[in-house]
Design a protein around this motif. Structure first.
Motif, PDB file in Angstrom:
ATOM      1  N   ASP A 200       0.832  -1.213   0.000  1.00 36.50           N
ATOM      2  CA  ASP A 200       0.000   0.000   0.000  1.00 36.50           C
ATOM      3  C   ASP A 200       0.862   1.257   0.000  1.00 36.50           C
ATOM      4  OD1 ASP A 200      -2.258  -1.660   0.028  1.00 36.50           O
ATOM      5  OD2 ASP A 200      -2.152  -1.842   2.200  1.00 36.50           O
ATOM      6  N   GLU A 201       0.555   2.184   0.913  1.00 42.90           N
ATOM      7  CA  GLU A 201       1.228   3.490   0.841  1.00 42.90           C
ATOM      8  C   GLU A 201       2.567   3.514   1.565  1.00 42.90           C
ATOM      9  OE1 GLU A 201      -0.490   3.994   4.984  1.00 42.90           O
ATOM     10  OE2 GLU A 201      -1.031   2.888   3.161  1.00 42.90           O
ATOM     11  N   ILE A 202       2.881   2.482   2.338  1.00 43.25           N
ATOM     12  CA  ILE A 202       4.066   2.532   3.207  1.00 43.25           C
ATOM     13  C   ILE A 202       5.356   2.899   2.453  1.00 43.25           C
ATOM     14  CG2 ILE A 202       5.581   1.185   4.733  1.00 43.25           C
ATOM     15  CD1 ILE A 202       2.993   1.945   6.072  1.00 43.25           C
ATOM     16  N   PRO A 203       5.703   2.227   1.344  1.00 44.28           N
ATOM     17  CA  PRO A 203       6.956   2.595   0.671  1.00 44.28           C
ATOM     18  C   PRO A 203       6.996   4.046   0.180  1.00 44.28           C
ATOM     19  CG  PRO A 203       6.165   0.473  -0.104  1.00 44.28           C
ATOM     20  CD  PRO A 203       5.051   1.075   0.695  1.00 44.28           C
ATOM     21  N   TYR A 204       5.827   4.576  -0.171  1.00 48.14           N
ATOM     22  CA  TYR A 204       5.770   5.920  -0.755  1.00 48.14           C
ATOM     23  C   TYR A 204       5.731   7.023   0.310  1.00 48.14           C
ATOM     24  CZ  TYR A 204       4.725   2.953  -4.685  1.00 48.14           C
ATOM     25  OH  TYR A 204       4.796   1.961  -5.635  1.00 48.14           O
ATOM     26  N   HIS A 205       5.439   6.639   1.535  1.00 48.00           N
ATOM     27  CA  HIS A 205       5.413   7.594   2.645  1.00 48.00           C
ATOM     28  C   HIS A 205       6.680   7.496   3.489  1.00 48.00           C
ATOM     29  CE1 HIS A 205       0.919   8.694   2.712  1.00 48.00           C
ATOM     30  NE2 HIS A 205       1.136   8.008   1.617  1.00 48.00           N
ATOM     31  N   THR A 206       7.666   6.728   2.994  1.00 42.90           N
ATOM     32  CA  THR A 206       8.850   6.414   3.784  1.00 42.90           C
ATOM     33  C   THR A 206      10.115   6.850   3.077  1.00 42.90           C
ATOM     34  OG1 THR A 206       7.699   4.443   4.618  1.00 42.90           O
ATOM     35  CG2 THR A 206      10.075   4.530   4.945  1.00 42.90           C
ATOM     36  N   THR A 207      11.081   7.325   3.858  1.00 48.33           N
ATOM     37  CA  THR A 207      12.421   7.538   3.343  1.00 48.33           C
ATOM     38  C   THR A 207      13.410   7.093   4.407  1.00 48.33           C
ATOM     39  OG1 THR A 207      13.851   9.084   2.136  1.00 48.33           O
ATOM     40  CG2 THR A 207      12.793   9.924   4.148  1.00 48.33           C
ATOM     41  N   VAL A 208      14.692   7.066   4.054  1.00 44.54           N
ATOM     42  CA  VAL A 208      15.727   6.576   4.963  1.00 44.54           C
ATOM     43  C   VAL A 208      16.854   7.599   5.043  1.00 44.54           C
ATOM     44  CG1 VAL A 208      17.448   4.766   5.381  1.00 44.54           C
ATOM     45  CG2 VAL A 208      15.186   4.162   4.475  1.00 44.54           C
ATOM     46  N   GLU A 231       1.947   7.799  12.907  1.00 41.24           N
ATOM     47  CA  GLU A 231       2.216   6.802  13.943  1.00 41.24           C
ATOM     48  C   GLU A 231       1.755   5.410  13.508  1.00 41.24           C
ATOM     49  OE1 GLU A 231       3.840   6.890  16.740  1.00 41.24           O
ATOM     50  OE2 GLU A 231       4.243   9.053  16.874  1.00 41.24           O
ATOM     51  N   THR A 232       0.636   5.346  12.776  1.00 43.06           N
ATOM     52  CA  THR A 232       0.154   4.045  12.306  1.00 43.06           C
ATOM     53  C   THR A 232       1.158   3.387  11.357  1.00 43.06           C
ATOM     54  OG1 THR A 232      -1.094   5.219  10.575  1.00 43.06           O
ATOM     55  CG2 THR A 232      -2.295   4.598  12.575  1.00 43.06           C
ATOM     56  N   GLN A 233       1.819   4.208  10.555  1.00 43.29           N
ATOM     57  CA  GLN A 233       2.842   3.666   9.648  1.00 43.29           C
ATOM     58  C   GLN A 233       4.055   3.168  10.427  1.00 43.29           C
ATOM     59  OE1 GLN A 233       3.354   7.162   7.270  1.00 43.29           O
ATOM     60  NE2 GLN A 233       1.625   6.690   5.922  1.00 43.29           N
ATOM     61  N   LYS A 234       4.408   3.885  11.488  1.00 40.31           N
ATOM     62  CA  LYS A 234       5.499   3.437  12.354  1.00 40.31           C
ATOM     63  C   LYS A 234       5.186   2.067  12.940  1.00 40.31           C
ATOM     64  CE  LYS A 234       8.113   4.700  16.521  1.00 40.31           C
ATOM     65  NZ  LYS A 234       8.375   5.758  17.537  1.00 40.31           N
ATOM     66  N   VAL A 270      12.745   4.056  13.779  1.00 40.36           N
ATOM     67  CA  VAL A 270      11.599   4.573  13.015  1.00 40.36           C
ATOM     68  C   VAL A 270      11.139   5.877  13.647  1.00 40.36           C
ATOM     69  CG1 VAL A 270       9.327   4.075  12.063  1.00 40.36           C
ATOM     70  CG2 VAL A 270      10.926   2.196  12.499  1.00 40.36           C
ATOM     71  N   LYS A 271      11.074   6.931  12.839  1.00 45.36           N
ATOM     72  CA  LYS A 271      10.686   8.248  13.345  1.00 45.36           C
ATOM     73  C   LYS A 271       9.535   8.819  12.520  1.00 45.36           C
ATOM     74  CE  LYS A 271      15.204   9.296  15.308  1.00 45.36           C
ATOM     75  NZ  LYS A 271      16.336  10.245  15.381  1.00 45.36           N
ATOM     76  N   VAL A 272       8.638   9.496  13.193  1.00 44.21           N
ATOM     77  CA  VAL A 272       7.470  10.088  12.535  1.00 44.21           C
ATOM     78  C   VAL A 272       7.739  11.564  12.254  1.00 44.21           C
ATOM     79  CG1 VAL A 272       5.008  10.594  12.733  1.00 44.21           C
ATOM     80  CG2 VAL A 272       5.933   8.463  13.694  1.00 44.21           C
ATOM     81  N   ARG A 273       7.599  11.939  10.994  1.00 44.58           N
ATOM     82  CA  ARG A 273       7.741  13.344  10.584  1.00 44.58           C
ATOM     83  C   ARG A 273       6.532  13.673   9.708  1.00 44.58           C
ATOM     84  NH1 ARG A 273      10.800  12.873  14.054  1.00 44.58           N
ATOM     85  NH2 ARG A 273      13.045  13.308  14.156  1.00 44.58           N
ATOM     86  N   PRO A 274       5.466  14.233  10.303  1.00 47.26           N
ATOM     87  CA  PRO A 274       4.242  14.488   9.536  1.00 47.26           C
ATOM     88  C   PRO A 274       4.512  15.346   8.294  1.00 47.26           C
ATOM     89  CG  PRO A 274       3.835  14.765  11.880  1.00 47.26           C
ATOM     90  CD  PRO A 274       5.324  14.600  11.725  1.00 47.26           C
ATOM     91  N   LYS A 275       3.938  14.905   7.183  1.00 50.38           N
ATOM     92  CA  LYS A 275       3.985  15.639   5.907  1.00 50.38           C
ATOM     93  C   LYS A 275       5.406  15.948   5.445  1.00 50.38           C
ATOM     94  CE  LYS A 275      -0.573  17.742   6.597  1.00 50.38           C
ATOM     95  NZ  LYS A 275      -1.353  18.994   6.664  1.00 50.38           N
ATOM     96  N   TRP A 276       6.358  15.050   5.731  1.00 50.54           N
ATOM     97  CA  TRP A 276       7.739  15.310   5.322  1.00 50.54           C
ATOM     98  C   TRP A 276       7.881  15.433   3.800  1.00 50.54           C
ATOM     99  CZ3 TRP A 276      10.349  12.241   1.932  1.00 50.54           C
ATOM    100  CH2 TRP A 276       9.908  10.919   1.759  1.00 50.54           C
TER     101      TRP A 276
END
Length: 289
Positions: A200-208, A231-234, A270-276
């Motif tokens: 689903d959206e996880i790869p597209y909402h994630t960076t490293v 947080e749900t993605q985390k 794993v860190k949450v950064r809203p709307k990064w």
């Protein structure tokens, strides 16, 4: 001596990264069946007696929906500006009208080598239809058919490119494969596993973001942040009792060790950064300049 920049363009999932890796003979770009895997311009150097080709894998051409997409398309525009030769890569199964519109809009100022990829997936009749259809297109100075995944005549392909490459001295040492740092490839290998293991959206909402890369006597210590938007993605990345992040780390570590040839101690956070993806500050911090 011939030397120049040969940049690869196409829609998402056309096979650009697979082609780059095949040409170089090393895994320089991560690959995934999912679209929009490549986010950066990745240069890789092929140096042989008589020539040096600086290949560039570029993000798939899309209509930007947020700032990260805009950064990706800027990488495409930059690649158009410094290209000596453009490889225009198309999946033979894609809509021909869409492919034609895409490449016509590029308004190439350099010779274009048009490549129909994944020919192993179609009949000879469909291949002939595609060749006939694209034969008179102005962006197709040469037309090549191949399967980047199954293998092709690399020597013949290079010869077609060399016809259009300018004479000049090499830009880089013959021992160099890229101008990107090891940390970049480490981050990409971790991100590749996210594309592999999550849906689903996880790869597209994630960076490293690789925060630490220290070479010690017996191993290389690496610490990296996996950035998500919610947080749900985390929670999904972490998995039950940390099972997800453990599997991700184990598999990424294997690839990193193979890449650098040394034992690796890998820590992932794993860190949450809203709307990064829409934040100029975060995008710059994460290497999207």
């Amino acid at each position: 001596m011939k030397a120049g920049f040969v940049n690869i363009f196409g829609k998402p999932n056309a096979g650009k990264s697979t082609l780059l890796n095949a040409l170089i003979g090393e895994k320089m770009a991560i690959v995934s069946p999912k679209v929009q895997t490549t986010r950066h311009r990745i240069k890789a150097f092929l140096t042989e007696p008589g020539y040096q080709i600086i290949f560039s894998d570029t993000p798939g051409i899309i209509e930007p929906k947020y700032k990260l997409h805009e950064k990706m398309m800027q990488a495409v525009r930059n690649s158009l500006e410094d290209a000596d030769v453009a490889i225009l890569l198309a999946d033979i199964n894609d809509d021909r009208e869409e492919v034609d519109q895409l490449f016509s809009k590029l308004r190439l100022k350099v010779p274009g080598v048009f490549v129909l990829n994944k020919i192993d997936t179609v009949s000879p009749a469909k291949l002939k239809e595609a060749l006939d259809w694209f034969s008179d297109k102005p962006y197709a100075r040469e037309i090549v058919t191949l399967s980047a995944l199954k293998g092709f005549d690399k020597h013949d392909f290079i010869e077609k490119i060399l016809k259009y490459l300018p004479e000049g001295e090499p830009f880089y040492s013959e021992d160099d494969l890229t101008d990107l740092p090891t940390r970049f490839f480490v981050g990409e290998m971790i991100r590749e596993k996210i594309f592999q293991f999550y849906e689903d959206e996880i790869p597209y909402h994630t960076t490293v973001l690789v925060q630490e890369y220290k070479e010690k006597d017996t191993l290389v210590k690496i610490a990296a942040d996996i950035i998500v938007q919610r947080e749900t993605q985390k929670a999904i990345i972490l998995g039950g009792k940390g099972s997800g992040i453990k599997k991700l780390g184990t598999e990424a570590r294997k690839d990193i060790e193979a890449f650098i040839g040394r034992k690796v101690f890998l820590e992932l956070f794993v860190k949450v950064r809203p709307k990064w993806r829409d934040s100029e500050i975060f995008l710059r911090e994460y290497g999207y300049k």
